[in-house]
Write an enzyme that holds these catalytic residues in place. Sequence first.
Site, PDB file in Angstrom:
ATOM      1  N   LYS A  34      13.495  -7.007  35.757  1.00  0.00           N
ATOM      2  CA  LYS A  34      12.821  -5.708  35.831  1.00  0.00           C
ATOM      3  C   LYS A  34      13.791  -4.618  35.396  1.00  0.00           C
ATOM      4  O   LYS A  34      14.877  -4.486  35.951  1.00  0.00           O
ATOM      5  CB  LYS A  34      12.351  -5.422  37.266  1.00  0.00           C
ATOM      6  CG  LYS A  34      11.646  -4.083  37.405  1.00  0.00           C
ATOM      7  CD  LYS A  34      11.028  -3.919  38.771  1.00  0.00           C
ATOM      8  CE  LYS A  34      12.000  -3.403  39.821  1.00  0.00           C
ATOM      9  NZ  LYS A  34      12.399  -1.990  39.626  1.00  0.00           N
ATOM     10  N   ASP A  61       9.510  -1.250  34.201  1.00  0.00           N
ATOM     11  CA  ASP A  61       8.963  -0.545  35.377  1.00  0.00           C
ATOM     12  C   ASP A  61       9.107   0.960  35.178  1.00  0.00           C
ATOM     13  O   ASP A  61      10.007   1.583  35.723  1.00  0.00           O
ATOM     14  CB  ASP A  61       9.748  -1.025  36.607  1.00  0.00           C
ATOM     15  CG  ASP A  61       9.299  -0.372  37.898  1.00  0.00           C
ATOM     16  OD1 ASP A  61       8.189   0.169  37.950  1.00  0.00           O
ATOM     17  OD2 ASP A  61      10.088  -0.429  38.870  1.00  0.00           O
ATOM     18  N   LYS A  63       6.256   3.119  35.396  1.00  0.00           N
ATOM     19  CA  LYS A  63       5.221   3.797  36.205  1.00  0.00           C
ATOM     20  C   LYS A  63       4.627   5.008  35.481  1.00  0.00           C
ATOM     21  O   LYS A  63       4.734   6.147  35.949  1.00  0.00           O
ATOM     22  CB  LYS A  63       5.796   4.233  37.563  1.00  0.00           C
ATOM     23  CG  LYS A  63       6.341   3.088  38.414  1.00  0.00           C
ATOM     24  CD  LYS A  63       6.742   3.586  39.793  1.00  0.00           C
ATOM     25  CE  LYS A  63       7.309   2.512  40.681  1.00  0.00           C
ATOM     26  NZ  LYS A  63       8.640   2.003  40.240  1.00  0.00           N
ATOM     27  N   ASP A  66      -0.163   9.839  33.248  1.00  0.00           N
ATOM     28  CA  ASP A  66      -0.431  10.921  32.304  1.00  0.00           C
ATOM     29  C   ASP A  66      -1.901  10.820  31.902  1.00  0.00           C
ATOM     30  O   ASP A  66      -2.639  10.015  32.481  1.00  0.00           O
ATOM     31  CB  ASP A  66       0.512  10.772  31.090  1.00  0.00           C
ATOM     32  CG  ASP A  66       0.896  12.120  30.477  1.00  0.00           C
ATOM     33  OD1 ASP A  66      -0.019  12.947  30.251  1.00  0.00           O
ATOM     34  OD2 ASP A  66       2.089  12.339  30.225  1.00  0.00           O
ATOM     35  N   THR A 118       5.930   3.150  48.499  1.00  0.00           N
ATOM     36  CA  THR A 118       6.254   2.760  49.880  1.00  0.00           C
ATOM     37  C   THR A 118       7.083   3.834  50.586  1.00  0.00           C
ATOM     38  O   THR A 118       7.259   3.787  51.800  1.00  0.00           O
ATOM     39  CB  THR A 118       6.996   1.413  49.928  1.00  0.00           C
ATOM     40  OG1 THR A 118       8.045   1.444  48.969  1.00  0.00           O
ATOM     41  CG2 THR A 118       6.067   0.263  49.622  1.00  0.00           C
ATOM     42  N   ARG A 209      19.444  -6.402  45.038  1.00  0.00           N
ATOM     43  CA  ARG A 209      20.769  -6.507  45.650  1.00  0.00           C
ATOM     44  C   ARG A 209      21.104  -7.865  46.266  1.00  0.00           C
ATOM     45  O   ARG A 209      22.260  -8.295  46.157  1.00  0.00           O
ATOM     46  CB  ARG A 209      20.945  -5.360  46.657  1.00  0.00           C
ATOM     47  CG  ARG A 209      21.170  -4.019  45.941  1.00  0.00           C
ATOM     48  CD  ARG A 209      20.903  -2.841  46.828  1.00  0.00           C
ATOM     49  NE  ARG A 209      19.476  -2.718  47.160  1.00  0.00           N
ATOM     50  CZ  ARG A 209      18.969  -1.743  47.900  1.00  0.00           C
ATOM     51  NH1 ARG A 209      19.759  -0.801  48.386  1.00  0.00           N
ATOM     52  NH2 ARG A 209      17.671  -1.701  48.130  1.00  0.00           N
TER      53      ARG A 209
END
Length: 230
Positions: A34, A61, A63, A66, A118, A209
Site C-alpha cells: 500500500k 491509497d 482516498k 472530488d 476511524t 509497523r
Amino acid sequence: MASRTELIVALDVATLDEAAAVVHTLGDAVTWYKIGKQLFTRFGPAAVQTVKAAGKHVFLDLKFHDIPNTVAQAVRSAASLGADITNVHASGGRAMLKAAADAARETGLIVLGVTVLTSMDAAELRAVGITASPEEQVVRLARLAQAAGVPGVVCSALEIAALRQACGPDFLLVVPGIRPAGAAHDDQARVMTPAEAARAGASYIVVGRPILKAPSPAEAARAIRRELNG
Ligand code: C5P
C-alpha cells in the site's frame, strides 16, 4: 466468503530508497504493497514504479474526494500508473461513486470506498452534521458504494461482521489495524490479530509497523501469512 485473506504491507516510509529496500528485504514473503499520501505526495509515479518494477501489486491509497468527473479521471490516472487498487471517499456521493466504479471497470483497476475515518467518533460526526452513529454511517456508506458498483471498502476490524452481513460474501473488505498477538499496538486503539481478521471475513489485511519494525521483517510477514492460511 473470500476464501483466502491476502496480506498488504503498508509502505509507510519517507524515501524511495527505503521503499525499494523494504520491497527487496521482504522478497517473496509479500506480493501486495500500500502506497499512501506520504510517499506519493513527495515522489509521485516513481513510488508506484519502484514497487511494480519488483513485480508486486500496488494499492494506491489516495482516498480521492472530488466531483465525479475529476474522480473518474484520477482513477484512470491511477490505472495508467499501474496501480491495482485505489480508493475514494464514499461520502462523495452516489454519482461520484458510480463515476469511479465505471472508470475502474474500464481499466481493470479495483476501486474501494472509504466510509468513516476511524479517527472520527460520534462527536466528530455530529460536528460535520451527521447524527447517525459511526457504525450506522459505515454501513450506510458501504451500501451506497456497493449500489453504485464499487466492489468493496476499507474498514476497521470491528466493522467486518456488520459489513459482511450488510454487503454479502463477495464484497471486498480491506482491513488495517491488525496486530499479531504480542505485538506493540503503536497508535492503533482497537486491533485484531491476523487470524481473527481472517476468521471474521477480511479479504485483505493491511499491516505496517509490525512488519516494517520487526527484527526480521520477512519472517514477520511469513508468520502473518501462515496465520492467515492456518
Ligand atoms: O503500522 P500500521 O500497521 O498501524 O499501519 C496501518 C496502515 O493502515 C497505515 O498506513 C494507516 O495509515 C492505514 N490505516 C489505518 N486505519 C485506517 C485506515 C488506514 O491504520 N482506518
